[in-house]
Design an enzyme around this catalytic site. Structure first.
Site, PDB file in Angstrom:
ATOM      1  N   LYS A  39       0.839  -1.209   0.000  1.00 13.09           N
ATOM      2  CA  LYS A  39       0.000   0.000   0.000  1.00 13.09           C
ATOM      3  C   LYS A  39       0.869   1.253   0.000  1.00 13.09           C
ATOM      4  O   LYS A  39       1.891   1.314   0.680  1.00 13.09           O
ATOM      5  CB  LYS A  39      -0.884   0.026   1.241  1.00 13.09           C
ATOM      6  CG  LYS A  39      -1.920  -1.044   1.181  1.00 13.09           C
ATOM      7  CD  LYS A  39      -3.041  -0.826   2.169  1.00 13.09           C
ATOM      8  CE  LYS A  39      -3.980  -2.003   2.110  1.00 13.09           C
ATOM      9  NZ  LYS A  39      -3.816  -2.912   3.229  1.00 13.09           N
ATOM     10  N   HIS A  63      -3.600  10.824 -16.364  1.00 11.58           N
ATOM     11  CA  HIS A  63      -2.878   9.583 -16.050  1.00 11.58           C
ATOM     12  C   HIS A  63      -3.894   8.532 -15.629  1.00 11.58           C
ATOM     13  O   HIS A  63      -5.052   8.853 -15.356  1.00 11.58           O
ATOM     14  CB  HIS A  63      -1.898   9.799 -14.884  1.00 11.58           C
ATOM     15  CG  HIS A  63      -2.589  10.019 -13.555  1.00 11.58           C
ATOM     16  ND1 HIS A  63      -3.189  11.223 -13.224  1.00 11.58           N
ATOM     17  CD2 HIS A  63      -2.812   9.188 -12.507  1.00 11.58           C
ATOM     18  CE1 HIS A  63      -3.739  11.117 -12.026  1.00 11.58           C
ATOM     19  NE2 HIS A  63      -3.531   9.891 -11.566  1.00 11.58           N
ATOM     20  N   ASP A  68      -3.984   5.289 -12.659  1.00 14.76           N
ATOM     21  CA  ASP A  68      -3.195   4.819 -11.517  1.00 14.76           C
ATOM     22  C   ASP A  68      -2.591   3.456 -11.844  1.00 14.76           C
ATOM     23  O   ASP A  68      -3.188   2.669 -12.587  1.00 14.76           O
ATOM     24  CB  ASP A  68      -4.085   4.719 -10.271  1.00 14.76           C
ATOM     25  CG  ASP A  68      -4.583   6.091  -9.817  1.00 14.76           C
ATOM     26  OD1 ASP A  68      -4.066   7.109 -10.303  1.00 14.76           O
ATOM     27  OD2 ASP A  68      -5.500   6.127  -8.974  1.00 14.76           O
ATOM     28  N   HIS A  94      -7.605   9.997 -15.713  1.00 11.72           N
ATOM     29  CA  HIS A  94      -8.218  11.080 -14.939  1.00 11.72           C
ATOM     30  C   HIS A  94      -7.222  12.215 -14.718  1.00 11.72           C
ATOM     31  O   HIS A  94      -6.025  12.048 -14.964  1.00 11.72           O
ATOM     32  CB  HIS A  94      -8.782  10.554 -13.612  1.00 11.72           C
ATOM     33  CG  HIS A  94      -7.823   9.773 -12.756  1.00 11.72           C
ATOM     34  ND1 HIS A  94      -7.431   8.478 -13.048  1.00 11.72           N
ATOM     35  CD2 HIS A  94      -7.160  10.107 -11.624  1.00 11.72           C
ATOM     36  CE1 HIS A  94      -6.602   8.050 -12.130  1.00 11.72           C
ATOM     37  NE2 HIS A  94      -6.398   9.013 -11.246  1.00 11.72           N
TER      38      HIS A  94
HETATM   39  C1  LIG Z   1       9.425   1.052  -7.612  1.00  8.60           C
HETATM   40  C2  LIG Z   1       9.095   1.566  -6.211  1.00  8.60           C
HETATM   41  C3  LIG Z   1       7.977   2.592  -6.306  1.00  8.60           C
HETATM   42  C4  LIG Z   1      10.307   2.247  -5.618  1.00  8.60           C
HETATM   43  O1  LIG Z   1      11.341   1.338  -5.613  1.00  8.60           O
HETATM   44  P1  LIG Z   1      12.755   1.626  -4.998  1.00  8.60           P
HETATM   45  O2  LIG Z   1      13.626   0.498  -5.243  1.00  8.60           O
HETATM   46  O3  LIG Z   1      12.576   2.041  -3.572  1.00  8.60           O
HETATM   47  O4  LIG Z   1      13.292   2.726  -5.934  1.00  8.60           O
HETATM   48  P2  LIG Z   1      13.616   4.232  -5.846  1.00  8.60           P
HETATM   49  O5  LIG Z   1      13.366   4.857  -4.506  1.00  8.60           O
HETATM   50  O6  LIG Z   1      15.029   4.336  -6.398  1.00  8.60           O
HETATM   51  O7  LIG Z   1      12.586   4.837  -6.871  1.00  8.60           O
HETATM   52  C5  LIG Z   1      12.548   4.417  -8.211  1.00  8.60           C
HETATM   53  C6  LIG Z   1      12.072   5.564  -9.049  1.00  8.60           C
HETATM   54  O8  LIG Z   1      10.709   5.860  -8.679  1.00  8.60           O
HETATM   55  C7  LIG Z   1      10.592   7.222  -8.243  1.00  8.60           C
HETATM   56  N1  LIG Z   1       9.698   7.276  -7.129  1.00  8.60           N
HETATM   57  C8  LIG Z   1       9.703   6.498  -6.038  1.00  8.60           C
HETATM   58  N2  LIG Z   1       8.681   6.815  -5.228  1.00  8.60           N
HETATM   59  C9  LIG Z   1       8.023   7.812  -5.818  1.00  8.60           C
HETATM   60  C10 LIG Z   1       6.855   8.558  -5.493  1.00  8.60           C
HETATM   61  N3  LIG Z   1       6.192   8.323  -4.401  1.00  8.60           N
HETATM   62  N4  LIG Z   1       6.423   9.504  -6.356  1.00  8.60           N
HETATM   63  C11 LIG Z   1       7.094   9.733  -7.506  1.00  8.60           C
HETATM   64  N5  LIG Z   1       8.182   9.050  -7.864  1.00  8.60           N
HETATM   65  C12 LIG Z   1       8.664   8.113  -7.036  1.00  8.60           C
HETATM   66  C13 LIG Z   1      11.958   7.636  -7.862  1.00  8.60           C
HETATM   67  O9  LIG Z   1      12.121   9.044  -8.044  1.00  8.60           O
HETATM   68  C14 LIG Z   1      12.847   6.845  -8.784  1.00  8.60           C
HETATM   69  O10 LIG Z   1      12.994   7.513 -10.008  1.00  8.60           O
HETATM   70  P3  LIG Z   1      14.449   7.778 -10.646  1.00  8.60           P
HETATM   71  O11 LIG Z   1      15.186   8.513  -9.566  1.00  8.60           O
HETATM   72  O12 LIG Z   1      14.155   8.577 -11.869  1.00  8.60           O
HETATM   73  O13 LIG Z   1      14.987   6.395 -10.915  1.00  8.60           O
HETATM   74  C15 LIG Z   1       8.701   0.369  -5.328  1.00  8.60           C
HETATM   75  O14 LIG Z   1       8.412   0.846  -4.030  1.00  8.60           O
HETATM   76  C16 LIG Z   1       7.516  -0.380  -5.830  1.00  8.60           C
HETATM   77  O15 LIG Z   1       7.616  -1.175  -6.761  1.00  8.60           O
HETATM   78  N6  LIG Z   1       6.349  -0.155  -5.222  1.00  8.60           N
HETATM   79  C17 LIG Z   1       5.129  -0.857  -5.619  1.00  8.60           C
HETATM   80  C18 LIG Z   1       3.935  -0.221  -5.013  1.00  8.60           C
HETATM   81  C19 LIG Z   1       3.719   1.163  -5.513  1.00  8.60           C
HETATM   82  O16 LIG Z   1       4.370   2.099  -5.071  1.00  8.60           O
HETATM   83  N7  LIG Z   1       2.769   1.320  -6.431  1.00  8.60           N
HETATM   84  C20 LIG Z   1       2.473   2.600  -6.964  1.00  8.60           C
HETATM   85  C21 LIG Z   1       1.155   3.036  -6.549  1.00  8.60           C
HETATM   86  S1  LIG Z   1       1.080   4.758  -6.919  1.00  8.60           S
HETATM   87  C22 LIG Z   1      -0.163   4.984  -8.074  1.00  8.60           C
HETATM   88  O17 LIG Z   1      -0.910   4.102  -8.443  1.00  8.60           O
HETATM   89  C23 LIG Z   1      -0.345   6.324  -8.578  1.00  8.60           C
HETATM   90  C24 LIG Z   1       0.442   7.308  -8.118  1.00  8.60           C
HETATM   91  C25 LIG Z   1       0.336   8.634  -8.610  1.00  8.60           C
HETATM   92  C26 LIG Z   1       1.188   9.558  -8.085  1.00  8.60           C
HETATM   93  C27 LIG Z   1       1.151  10.847  -8.501  1.00  8.60           C
HETATM   94  C28 LIG Z   1       0.261  11.236  -9.473  1.00  8.60           C
HETATM   95  O18 LIG Z   1       0.264  12.503  -9.940  1.00  8.60           O
HETATM   96  C29 LIG Z   1      -0.617  10.321  -9.999  1.00  8.60           C
HETATM   97  C30 LIG Z   1      -0.576   9.032  -9.580  1.00  8.60           C
HETATM   98  O1  LIG Z   2      -6.792  14.577  -6.119  1.00  8.94           O
HETATM   99  C1  LIG Z   2      -7.519  13.777  -6.666  1.00  8.94           C
HETATM  100  O2  LIG Z   2      -8.760  13.851  -6.601  1.00  8.94           O
HETATM  101  C2  LIG Z   2      -6.944  12.626  -7.480  1.00  8.94           C
HETATM  102  C3  LIG Z   2      -5.459  12.522  -7.415  1.00  8.94           C
HETATM  103  C4  LIG Z   2      -4.912  11.419  -8.260  1.00  8.94           C
HETATM  104  O3  LIG Z   2      -5.413  11.135  -9.311  1.00  8.94           O
HETATM  105  C5  LIG Z   2      -3.765  10.635  -7.766  1.00  8.94           C
HETATM  106  O4  LIG Z   2      -3.157  11.001  -6.746  1.00  8.94           O
HETATM  107  O5  LIG Z   2      -3.444   9.614  -8.395  1.00  8.94           O
HETATM  108 FE   LIG Z   3      -4.749   9.123  -9.934  1.00 11.83          FE
END
Ligand SMILES: CC(C)(COP(=O)(O)OP(=O)(O)OC[C@H]1O[C@@H](n2cnc3c(N)ncnc32)[C@H](O)[C@@H]1OP(=O)(O)O)[C@@H](O)C(=O)NCCC(=O)NCCSC(=O)/C=C/c1ccc(O)cc1
Ligand SMILES: O=C(O)CCC(=O)C(=O)O
Ligand SMILES: [Fe+2]
Length: 363
Positions: A215, A237, A239, A295
């Site tokens: 989560k 985008h 999710d 969305h």
């Molecule tokens: C691949 C993850 C996310 C991180 O892995 P890590 O080995 O700890 O890697 P890093 O910390 O080196 O992060 C990898 C890359 O992801 C990026 N990142 C690491 N968390 C983040 C972070 N919360 N935010 C935005 N970049 C990040 C991070 O900047 C980095 O990018 P880069 O430096 O360019 O390689 C790992 O935790 C994982 O596989 N998690 C699975 C569960 C998970 O997080 N799922 C995602 C659900 S989020 C979702 O559905 C929608 C989110 C969303 C979010 C914003 C929106 O505008 C719209 C939608």
């Molecule tokens: O703020 C909202 O209502 C939606 C945000 C969104 O799409 C996200 O965080 O993935």
């Molecule tokens: Fe979203």
């Protein structure tokens, strides 16, 4: 203290320095009483949210279904949820069993976190955070984006009670944990209903881990914006989750792609409700039967909006692929097998590009 206005808005590199490097976020810009949107935030015309392609309605529930969960054992509830997941990819739930007080508390805690001064929030920035699982940031992926988004966020990846207790910000930790725990039963109920229609009879341990093994909770803040019509809060985008449980406040501004694939439909705030949407992982596992819908969020000229999505996901180490139960009747797989963490990294590495992310998993 925020530096004087002139110093921060006259040249673009000082905006970036102030907002990103110094962790003031767009909230810092907003609080300075900025009169005009800095040019980094000006979106191309086609990405701006105008009334032109928005479906007008004054009746919540006319389009995106609002489903009452009071009698959750009634087969009609499961039917409404599965139909909405197939048609809209989004629905709202009322009488969902998560106490209203828990929702109010997490909204209050979200405001409390974003009201902290930049020097407190910067402790959670990518550069300074003591844990990889706790990150404070702004826009989506500032280094990859041509135009920035008018949004600040705190992203918390849940690993364990101990990790959360040690590293999550005290301003919101208890309330976010409570919100996460109290939505767990609802998440399982929804997934059980959705799985039944896919001929998955039981949510055993293995399936439960695959569907909801990790989560991530994001706290989103969309501060008052000087020229909301020129920018966006979040760009187009879908999710990458299995399911997203979204708590939005009373302000509004979330739009989803309509069933005609052209128009945009508003998700009206409904008191006490939770917005649920299907993510890419479930679109893949259902071989496209459940839809992960594009969305986006508009910026607002008068009010600070907040939202708190819980992204319910597979674990990073899971392989995601259309479920065998779905393909049992001979249906051809539309998606290939991908490692979930590769899929998520692919999503985070680039700017938002609507429904483009899922091409990564196309067979
Ligand atoms: C691949 C993850 C996310 C991180 O892995 P890590 O080995 O700890 O890697 P890093 O910390 O080196 O992060 C990898 C890359 O992801 C990026 N990142 C690491 N968390 C983040 C972070 N919360 N935010 C935005 N970049 C990040 C991070 O900047 C980095 O990018 P880069 O430096 O360019 O390689 C790992 O935790 C994982 O596989 N998690 C699975 C569960 C998970 O997080 N799922 C995602 C659900 S989020 C979702 O559905 C929608 C989110 C969303 C979010 C914003 C929106 O505008 C719209 C939608
Ligand atoms: O703020 C909202 O209502 C939606 C945000 C969104 O799409 C996200 O965080 O993935
Ligand atoms: Fe979203």
């Amino acid at each position: 203290m925020a530096p004087p206005v002139a110093q921060t808005i006259t040249d673009p590199s000082s905006v970036t320095d102030f907002v990103i490097s110094k962790s003031h976020g767009v909230r810092g810009l907003s609080e300075m009483g900025l009169k005009a949107l800095p040019k980094q935030y000006i979106q191309p015309l086609e990405e701006r949210i105008t009334t032109m392609n928005v479906v007008a309605t004054t009746n919540p529930g006319e389009y995106i279904p609002i489903i009452d969960m009071s009698n959750s054992d009634d087969p009609k509830v499961a039917e409404a949820i599965c139909n909405a997941a197939e048609k809209w990819g989004f629905f709202q739930l009322v009488n969902h069993g998560v106490p209203i007080e828990v929702l109010e508390n997490v909204k209050e805690a979200t405001h409390r976190f974003f009201e902290l001064p930049a020097e407190k929030k910067t402790k959670y920035s990518v550069e300074h955070s003591a844990s990889k699982n706790v990150r404070f940031g702004t826009s989506f992926s500032p280094h990859a984006e041509k135009a920035l988004e008018w949004k600040d966020w705190l992203s918390l990846f849940y690993v364990s009670e101990d990790e959360a207790s040690a590293f999550w910000p005290p301003a919101c930790k208890a309330e976010v944990l409570e919100y996460m725990k109290k939505t767990d039963i609802l998440t399982k109920q929804i997934l059980e209903m959705l799985m039944k229609r896919l001929n998955v009879k039981e949510l055993d341990q293995e399936k439960e881990h695959l569907l909801m093994g990790s989560k991530r909770i994001n706290l989103n803040c969309y501060p008052v914006c000087p020229n909301p019509e020129l920018t966006v809060g979040v760009g187009r985008h879908s999710d990458v989750s299995t399911l997203t449980i979204l708590l939005q406040d009373h302000i509004g501004g979330l739009y989803i792609r309509g069933t005609d694939k052209k128009s945009w439909v508003h998700v009206p705030p409904v008191k006490g409700s939770l917005v649920i949407n299907i993510g890419d992982a479930l679109q893949i596992m259902s071989n496209g039967r459940y839809k992960s819908i594009e969305h986006r969020v508009a910026a607002n000229g008068c009010k600070n909006r907040i939202s708190v999505p819980i992204f319910v996901n597979p674990r990073p180490s899971d392989l995601i692929v259309p479920l065998p139960e779905v393909l049992a009747s001979g249906e051809k797989a539309v998606y290939k097998q991908v490692l979930y963490s590769d899929y998520v990294k692919h999503f985070f590495r680039k700017a938002h590009d609507g429904k483009g992310t899922i091409d990564f998993a196309k067979a």
